[in-house]
Design a protein around this motif. Sequence first.
Motif, PDB file in Angstrom:
ATOM      1  N   ILE A  20      47.334 -10.547 111.070  1.00 24.83           N
ATOM      2  CA  ILE A  20      47.235 -11.088 109.723  1.00 24.83           C
ATOM      3  C   ILE A  20      45.977 -11.929 109.566  1.00 24.83           C
ATOM      4  O   ILE A  20      45.395 -12.014 108.477  1.00 24.83           O
ATOM      5  N   VAL A  21      45.514 -12.562 110.639  1.00 20.26           N
ATOM      6  CA  VAL A  21      44.254 -13.312 110.589  1.00 20.26           C
ATOM      7  C   VAL A  21      43.079 -12.350 110.397  1.00 20.26           C
ATOM      8  O   VAL A  21      42.147 -12.622 109.625  1.00 20.26           O
ATOM      9  N   ILE A  22      43.115 -11.232 111.084  1.00 22.40           N
ATOM     10  CA  ILE A  22      42.057 -10.222 110.923  1.00 22.40           C
ATOM     11  C   ILE A  22      42.018  -9.719 109.477  1.00 22.40           C
ATOM     12  O   ILE A  22      40.938  -9.562 108.880  1.00 22.40           O
ATOM     13  N   LEU A  23      43.173  -9.483 108.886  1.00 23.26           N
ATOM     14  CA  LEU A  23      43.227  -9.034 107.496  1.00 23.26           C
ATOM     15  C   LEU A  23      42.594 -10.052 106.568  1.00 23.26           C
ATOM     16  O   LEU A  23      41.819  -9.696 105.667  1.00 23.26           O
ATOM     17  N   PHE A  24      42.905 -11.318 106.763  1.00 22.48           N
ATOM     18  CA  PHE A  24      42.352 -12.357 105.900  1.00 22.48           C
ATOM     19  C   PHE A  24      40.844 -12.471 106.060  1.00 22.48           C
ATOM     20  O   PHE A  24      40.125 -12.693 105.080  1.00 22.48           O
ATOM     21  N   LEU A  66      50.829 -10.683  99.611  1.00 15.52           N
ATOM     22  CA  LEU A  66      51.997  -9.867  99.942  1.00 15.52           C
ATOM     23  C   LEU A  66      52.055  -9.564 101.431  1.00 15.52           C
ATOM     24  O   LEU A  66      53.140  -9.609 102.035  1.00 15.52           O
ATOM     25  N   ALA A  67      50.909  -9.250 102.035  1.00 12.48           N
ATOM     26  CA  ALA A  67      50.907  -8.919 103.461  1.00 12.48           C
ATOM     27  C   ALA A  67      51.341 -10.109 104.301  1.00 12.48           C
ATOM     28  O   ALA A  67      52.138  -9.966 105.246  1.00 12.48           O
ATOM     29  N   VAL A  68      50.841 -11.286 103.973  1.00 12.98           N
ATOM     30  CA  VAL A  68      51.244 -12.489 104.721  1.00 12.98           C
ATOM     31  C   VAL A  68      52.738 -12.746 104.550  1.00 12.98           C
ATOM     32  O   VAL A  68      53.455 -13.073 105.506  1.00 12.98           O
ATOM     33  N   GLY A  69      53.227 -12.603 103.316  1.00 14.39           N
ATOM     34  CA  GLY A  69      54.648 -12.832 103.075  1.00 14.39           C
ATOM     35  C   GLY A  69      55.535 -11.840 103.800  1.00 14.39           C
ATOM     36  O   GLY A  69      56.551 -12.221 104.399  1.00 14.39           O
ATOM     37  N   LEU A  70      55.152 -10.563 103.780  1.00 16.24           N
ATOM     38  CA  LEU A  70      55.958  -9.546 104.459  1.00 16.24           C
ATOM     39  C   LEU A  70      55.889  -9.706 105.970  1.00 16.24           C
ATOM     40  O   LEU A  70      56.892  -9.540 106.675  1.00 16.24           O
ATOM     41  N   TRP A  71      54.709 -10.004 106.477  1.00 16.81           N
ATOM     42  CA  TRP A  71      54.548 -10.135 107.931  1.00 16.81           C
ATOM     43  C   TRP A  71      55.317 -11.336 108.470  1.00 16.81           C
ATOM     44  O   TRP A  71      55.897 -11.267 109.554  1.00 16.81           O
ATOM     45  N   ASN A  72      55.346 -12.434 107.715  1.00 18.71           N
ATOM     46  CA  ASN A  72      55.963 -13.666 108.200  1.00 18.71           C
ATOM     47  C   ASN A  72      57.440 -13.792 107.840  1.00 18.71           C
ATOM     48  O   ASN A  72      58.093 -14.742 108.289  1.00 18.71           O
TER      49      ASN A  72
END
Length: 306
Positions: free
Chosen positions: A284-288, A232-238
């Motif tokens: 987002i890379v840090i989150l992953f 969800l975070a990747v989808g919302l961020w991108n």
Amino acid sequence: MITAESTDVIEDTTEDTTGRARRRTHRRRSVEASSAGPVHTGIALVVTAIFIYPIYLVVLNAFKTQDDIYKYPGLPVLPLTVQNFVDVFTRPDALFWTGLLNSIQITVIGTLVSTVVAAMMAHYMVRSSSWFAKLLWITIPLGLMIPQATTLLPLLRMLRDFGLIGSVFGLIIVYVAGNLPFGVLVFTGFMRTIPKGIEEAAAIDGAGPVRTFWAIVFPLLRPAGASVVIFLAVGLWNDFITPLIILGPASGSTVTVGMYRQISEHVSNYGAVFAYMVLATIPIVILFVFLQKYFVKGLLSGAAKG
């Protein structure tokens, strides 16, 4: 007449024939594997290069001047420069900082609310046998089947009627509603692996349904929750088209919309655009990196036991 000696000879011959057949099969498979190895390796290298090359271009050109980008777009040029990053940070309209704050706010709130609500819905759907739970099993997958683009116009009309057009709050509501189906499906697969006896034991000890969920069930959903959070975070961020339409060009911006607004009809600082891309990718890379150990486990746990 078949004697015992004849039977032994037949058995020895059968075992010898079977052994030779197995050895031939093993040698054939070894030859096929050895011949296919370089082919598979070559295909893997080509596919990897296709995915890595755009990232290489973005990072490389973020540290080059405008002239070097035009002359040597795919080659490293010394000396490297950080002026592109300075241009992004010091832009008069604070495009990057505005987009960064909006994206952080939208991604954090939208992801957390979607994850919590999806976990609660999944728990209800798995544990309940009511007609409403069965109705949810039918309607929830429809959210994944309907293309997002077909719902934009009705969403815009609803947001306009409630006065939420151009607001971050309205955009978060759209994201939460749109991401619930995916989160519910992931959590339901994982929820089936949790023994119901744990909740029954908590009920015997005097815990109510709400306390049982938050104190016992929800902590056990951590692997699935990490997978849902990352997706969800990747989808919302991108996401680009939804904030561009709902927020509008004058009401606000996110990091993805900021990239679009970085280039105008009269300004084309590609070095700053590449620097903007690098900066927009870092959070987002840090989150992953922090959640990757739970990522695959959360996706496969329900499939393995469900």
